[in-house]
Write a protein that holds these residues in place. Sequence first.
Motif, PDB file in Angstrom:
ATOM      1  N   PHE A  51      44.645  45.798  34.172  1.00 30.95           N
ATOM      2  CA  PHE A  51      44.470  44.871  35.297  1.00 30.95           C
ATOM      3  C   PHE A  51      43.701  43.618  34.903  1.00 30.95           C
ATOM      4  CE2 PHE A  51      45.066  49.005  37.534  1.00 30.95           C
ATOM      5  CZ  PHE A  51      46.324  48.690  38.026  1.00 30.95           C
ATOM      6  N   ARG A  52      42.882  43.728  33.881  1.00 27.40           N
ATOM      7  CA  ARG A  52      42.112  42.574  33.391  1.00 27.40           C
ATOM      8  C   ARG A  52      41.380  41.839  34.504  1.00 27.40           C
ATOM      9  NH1 ARG A  52      43.950  41.835  28.009  1.00 27.40           N
ATOM     10  NH2 ARG A  52      42.636  40.036  27.764  1.00 27.40           N
ATOM     11  N   ASP A  53      40.916  42.575  35.498  1.00 26.98           N
ATOM     12  CA  ASP A  53      40.166  41.952  36.583  1.00 26.98           C
ATOM     13  C   ASP A  53      38.696  41.924  36.171  1.00 26.98           C
ATOM     14  OD1 ASP A  53      39.469  40.856  38.971  1.00 26.98           O
ATOM     15  OD2 ASP A  53      39.490  42.744  40.081  1.00 26.98           O
ATOM     16  N   VAL A  54      38.352  40.920  35.382  1.00 31.62           N
ATOM     17  CA  VAL A  54      37.000  40.852  34.827  1.00 31.62           C
ATOM     18  C   VAL A  54      36.418  39.450  34.984  1.00 31.62           C
ATOM     19  CG1 VAL A  54      37.362  42.687  33.121  1.00 31.62           C
ATOM     20  CG2 VAL A  54      37.888  40.325  32.502  1.00 31.62           C
ATOM     21  N   GLY A  65      33.690  44.093  35.427  1.00 35.41           N
ATOM     22  CA  GLY A  65      35.048  44.280  35.922  1.00 35.41           C
ATOM     23  C   GLY A  65      35.199  45.605  36.621  1.00 35.41           C
ATOM     24  N   LEU A  66      36.376  45.772  37.219  1.00 32.51           N
ATOM     25  CA  LEU A  66      36.713  47.066  37.787  1.00 32.51           C
ATOM     26  C   LEU A  66      36.941  47.980  36.590  1.00 32.51           C
ATOM     27  CD1 LEU A  66      37.266  48.385  40.548  1.00 32.51           C
ATOM     28  CD2 LEU A  66      39.670  47.823  40.245  1.00 32.51           C
ATOM     29  N   GLY A  67      36.260  49.127  36.575  1.00 33.81           N
ATOM     30  CA  GLY A  67      36.211  49.921  35.351  1.00 33.81           C
ATOM     31  C   GLY A  67      37.278  50.981  35.238  1.00 33.81           C
ATOM     32  N   GLY A  68      37.023  51.909  34.337  1.00 31.04           N
ATOM     33  CA  GLY A  68      37.952  53.010  34.140  1.00 31.04           C
ATOM     34  C   GLY A  68      38.939  52.729  33.028  1.00 31.04           C
ATOM     35  N   ILE A  69      39.960  53.578  32.976  1.00 29.16           N
ATOM     36  CA  ILE A  69      40.860  53.487  31.838  1.00 29.16           C
ATOM     37  C   ILE A  69      41.888  52.359  31.990  1.00 29.16           C
ATOM     38  CG2 ILE A  69      40.624  55.907  31.126  1.00 29.16           C
ATOM     39  CD1 ILE A  69      43.205  56.506  32.634  1.00 29.16           C
ATOM     40  N   TYR A  70      42.001  51.783  33.209  1.00 25.40           N
ATOM     41  CA  TYR A  70      42.998  50.726  33.400  1.00 25.40           C
ATOM     42  C   TYR A  70      42.433  49.328  33.216  1.00 25.40           C
ATOM     43  CZ  TYR A  70      45.657  54.546  35.377  1.00 25.40           C
ATOM     44  OH  TYR A  70      46.306  55.726  35.552  1.00 25.40           O
ATOM     45  N   VAL A  71      41.200  49.244  32.749  1.00 31.95           N
ATOM     46  CA  VAL A  71      40.533  47.940  32.712  1.00 31.95           C
ATOM     47  C   VAL A  71      41.331  46.899  31.924  1.00 31.95           C
ATOM     48  CG1 VAL A  71      39.005  48.627  30.812  1.00 31.95           C
ATOM     49  CG2 VAL A  71      38.363  46.742  32.258  1.00 31.95           C
ATOM     50  N   GLU A  72      41.943  47.316  30.820  1.00 33.01           N
ATOM     51  CA  GLU A  72      42.685  46.336  30.014  1.00 33.01           C
ATOM     52  C   GLU A  72      44.050  46.015  30.607  1.00 33.01           C
ATOM     53  OE1 GLU A  72      42.634  46.433  25.733  1.00 33.01           O
ATOM     54  OE2 GLU A  72      40.766  47.573  25.773  1.00 33.01           O
ATOM     55  N   ASP A  75      24.552  33.436  38.732  1.00 35.29           N
ATOM     56  CA  ASP A  75      25.682  33.799  37.873  1.00 35.29           C
ATOM     57  C   ASP A  75      26.160  35.212  38.191  1.00 35.29           C
ATOM     58  OD1 ASP A  75      25.554  31.364  36.380  1.00 35.29           O
ATOM     59  OD2 ASP A  75      23.848  32.179  35.285  1.00 35.29           O
ATOM     60  N   ALA A  76      25.202  36.123  38.369  1.00 27.38           N
ATOM     61  CA  ALA A  76      25.549  37.509  38.657  1.00 27.38           C
ATOM     62  C   ALA A  76      26.357  37.586  39.950  1.00 27.38           C
ATOM     63  CB  ALA A  76      24.281  38.347  38.763  1.00 27.38           C
ATOM     64  N   GLU A  77      25.862  36.876  40.941  1.00 23.23           N
ATOM     65  CA  GLU A  77      26.539  36.819  42.237  1.00 23.23           C
ATOM     66  C   GLU A  77      27.955  36.257  42.081  1.00 23.23           C
ATOM     67  OE1 GLU A  77      24.639  37.172  45.389  1.00 23.23           O
ATOM     68  OE2 GLU A  77      26.632  37.171  46.321  1.00 23.23           O
ATOM     69  N   SER A  78      28.070  35.166  41.337  1.00 22.15           N
ATOM     70  CA  SER A  78      29.380  34.530  41.223  1.00 22.15           C
ATOM     71  C   SER A  78      30.337  35.383  40.387  1.00 22.15           C
ATOM     72  CB  SER A  78      29.255  33.111  40.655  1.00 22.15           C
ATOM     73  OG  SER A  78      29.070  33.136  39.274  1.00 22.15           O
ATOM     74  N   MET A  79      29.798  36.186  39.472  1.00 20.81           N
ATOM     75  CA  MET A  79      30.665  37.092  38.698  1.00 20.81           C
ATOM     76  C   MET A  79      31.321  38.100  39.636  1.00 20.81           C
ATOM     77  SD  MET A  79      28.390  37.960  35.315  1.00 20.81           S
ATOM     78  CE  MET A  79      29.629  38.808  34.326  1.00 20.81           C
ATOM     79  N   ILE A  80      30.511  38.655  40.529  1.00 15.46           N
ATOM     80  CA  ILE A  80      31.036  39.657  41.467  1.00 15.46           C
ATOM     81  C   ILE A  80      32.121  39.028  42.336  1.00 15.46           C
ATOM     82  CG2 ILE A  80      30.471  41.170  43.414  1.00 15.46           C
ATOM     83  CD1 ILE A  80      27.580  41.303  42.228  1.00 15.46           C
ATOM     84  N   HIS A  81      31.833  37.826  42.847  1.00 16.52           N
ATOM     85  CA  HIS A  81      32.759  37.229  43.808  1.00 16.52           C
ATOM     86  C   HIS A  81      34.007  36.641  43.177  1.00 16.52           C
ATOM     87  CE1 HIS A  81      30.471  38.305  47.208  1.00 16.52           C
ATOM     88  NE2 HIS A  81      29.379  37.983  46.531  1.00 16.52           N
ATOM     89  N   LEU A  87      35.829  38.319  41.133  1.00 14.25           N
ATOM     90  CA  LEU A  87      36.788  39.404  40.918  1.00 14.25           C
ATOM     91  C   LEU A  87      37.725  39.575  42.115  1.00 14.25           C
ATOM     92  CD1 LEU A  87      34.415  42.114  39.416  1.00 14.25           C
ATOM     93  CD2 LEU A  87      35.939  40.568  38.188  1.00 14.25           C
ATOM     94  N   ARG A  88      38.956  39.904  41.810  1.00 10.84           N
ATOM     95  CA  ARG A  88      39.888  40.239  42.896  1.00 10.84           C
ATOM     96  C   ARG A  88      39.398  41.491  43.613  1.00 10.84           C
ATOM     97  NH1 ARG A  88      43.557  39.201  38.808  1.00 10.84           N
ATOM     98  NH2 ARG A  88      43.921  41.406  38.462  1.00 10.84           N
ATOM     99  N   SER A  89      38.721  42.338  42.847  1.00  7.22           N
ATOM    100  CA  SER A  89      38.250  43.601  43.402  1.00  7.22           C
ATOM    101  C   SER A  89      36.822  43.512  43.935  1.00  7.22           C
ATOM    102  CB  SER A  89      38.338  44.674  42.328  1.00  7.22           C
ATOM    103  OG  SER A  89      37.662  44.240  41.173  1.00  7.22           O
ATOM    104  N   SER A  90      36.345  42.314  44.234  1.00  8.87           N
ATOM    105  CA  SER A  90      34.938  42.193  44.640  1.00  8.87           C
ATOM    106  C   SER A  90      34.634  43.015  45.892  1.00  8.87           C
ATOM    107  CB  SER A  90      34.551  40.732  44.842  1.00  8.87           C
ATOM    108  OG  SER A  90      35.265  40.187  45.914  1.00  8.87           O
ATOM    109  N   ASN A  91      35.583  43.121  46.801  1.00 10.14           N
ATOM    110  CA  ASN A  91      35.332  43.916  48.009  1.00 10.14           C
ATOM    111  C   ASN A  91      35.307  45.411  47.733  1.00 10.14           C
ATOM    112  OD1 ASN A  91      35.036  41.742  49.624  1.00 10.14           O
ATOM    113  ND2 ASN A  91      37.201  41.677  50.233  1.00 10.14           N
ATOM    114  N   VAL A  92      35.919  45.824  46.644  1.00 14.20           N
ATOM    115  CA  VAL A  92      35.894  47.236  46.264  1.00 14.20           C
ATOM    116  C   VAL A  92      34.562  47.543  45.583  1.00 14.20           C
ATOM    117  CG1 VAL A  92      37.024  48.991  44.851  1.00 14.20           C
ATOM    118  CG2 VAL A  92      38.397  47.204  45.957  1.00 14.20           C
TER     119      VAL A  92
END
Lengths: 207, 462
Positions: free
Chosen positions: A129-132, A120-127, A143-149, A151-156
């Motif tokens: 935004f729950r973008d995981v 997921g997008l990390g840091g202290i806000y992870v819980e 699977d690894a590829e599809s996990m990245i894609h 995410l809403r934040s995949s482009n980040v």
Amino acid sequence: MGKLVDYAEAHRILSKYGINSARSAYIESASDAIKFSAGEPIVMKVISQQALHKSKNGLVKLRLYTAKDISSAFSELRDSARKLKLDKYKILVQEMVAEGVEIIVGGSVDPQFGKMILLGLGGIYVEIFRDVALRVCPIGEYDAESMIHQLRSSNVIAPDKKADAKVKSILLKVSKMLAENEILELDLNPIILTRAGYAAVDLRIIK
Amino acid sequence: MGEYADLKHIMNPRSVAIIGASQNPEKVGHVILQNYFDVGYSGKLFPVNNSYEGRILGLPVYKSVLDIKSGVDLAVIAIPAEHVAEVLTECGKAHVKGVVIVSSGFSEVGETERQEKITEISKKYGMPVIGPNCLGVMDMRSRIDTMYLPTFKLDKPKIGSVSFASQSGAVGSLILDVISHEGFGLSKFISYGNAAVVDETDILNYLAYDKDTKIIVFYIEGAKRGKEFIDVAKKATKIKPVIIIKGGKTSAGASAAHSHTAALAGSAEAYDAVFKQFGFVEAEDMDELIAYAKIFDTQPLTTGNRIGMITNGGGMGVLATDAIYKNGLVMAELSEESKKVLKGSMPPIVNIRLPLDIGGDADDKRFAAALDTVSSDPNVDALIVITLFQTPGADSRVASMLIHRSMESKKPIVVISPGGSYTQVHKDMMESSGVPVYDSEDLAAKSLKALIDYSKYKNRMI
């Protein structure tokens, strides 16, 4: 109920699987820390079983350059630890990793499906935004590829092919580590993706 | 298949004993027996009741399943919970090949010991048991129907190739009632209740290898054997699409978590992960479930996401374009060749680009000309045809043309046709002939997306 693995031990487990984490050491005194820094910026944190959320409790000091800053940070951390009534703790210094996108890579054990891996997008806000993205271990390339894609934040997280390959390789290594070890919970949060590479700067392994 | 329960004697028995058969039309045991007559079951039927002598619905009544000398494939138990274990043991002794327990009063009301006894007896005799606390099974081909729902209260679907399994009896019967008004037909229905013995993993495995089942639709609240469920799912979803809907998804995450990960990876998230990772087609609600069953039942698979859209109403074309992009699909670019052909075949008012708005006066011939060119364009992977029957040109000939083209097409075609009773007539016509028709552009786009995602999963080598 699990037990937090010592930081140095966690560091060792990660490096066994080729997962980079920031160079770090336990210190006894401010002068140890000054020696570790050798003029480079460092981070100093309190490590204790009793305080799992470090930044929330003021147990992390960032961007320390000068001997003066390091010494005062050292005594402030001891004060904070005393205030929180931690009877067992250590102080860790760590190289300050360059700025970059922060991700979380984690692991847990689901009572139904067993070992799971999370990105997921990390840091202290992870819980917040729950973008995981979550998968059952072990995972493959796809699977690894599809996990990245997923995410809403995949482009980040993976703005280009190089970053994409970097995150994928971290996921596959962590998956292998989770599969081969009895780890109840894992947080690598954050892992900082830098221009040159990446480094896990906070490690939490609960066995 | 070995390690999972074989349900063939339950789904296709040569003889059925109904234990708890009753003379009283209001009793479950009576309705079940009556239903066998209503659906025209051709095997042998044995009513069993230890406190009634004589005949029920013209059949001689047996005191115990042990008294039936010619052998029983399937026993349906519909008696009070406290007597079930005893009767189940008799079934074991009588070499019954499979049992459905419809009775309730087990783990669902906290009687776990009573349920464990069922599991134990089933193991001892190697006899698969469905239930307790379930509706049981229905097979449209073998005409088996253990359900205690009076036939007149529930419309029954036609024979087809969609099989449906549900933990919940209520969701199950509701689905049966609803899908009987849809274009697709049913193969098998299994409501498995408390899953004391046969659970979702056994059922998924059975349906995956069942030749009369083309599509599996599953309503689950939980998987009892998570790892086995994954093992079976890996194979099943490569063989045929498994559409799944999970009840109870809003449960809170693990509360005693020490890490962000454990807090984020709750049970609902884990199920989501499993569905994504192992090729399930996940439906969020009943509408999606029906919409997906419809497209998978009739349309060929495709891994491309470029949509060719034809419409006889400009505004609907705009809405549907939004819907496809919202769902991760894209509008195709027509090839130069197609543009040239369309310029010749369409009236000058038609703008030659996708979505192709062929005008409110379009009749079946114009629809056909547009469809033939767009569907054969190599840049187009799948088609959406918006047919507004409110327009002067659209009538039964358009529906009939779409049915024919859809049968021949190697690319998926879905139709969007919202409207009232005139539209409904044509919608029914098309659906019963294998054309998936949607009221909403969003469901149409979601269904295509589900089809494409599944096709990609199925084609994947690793």
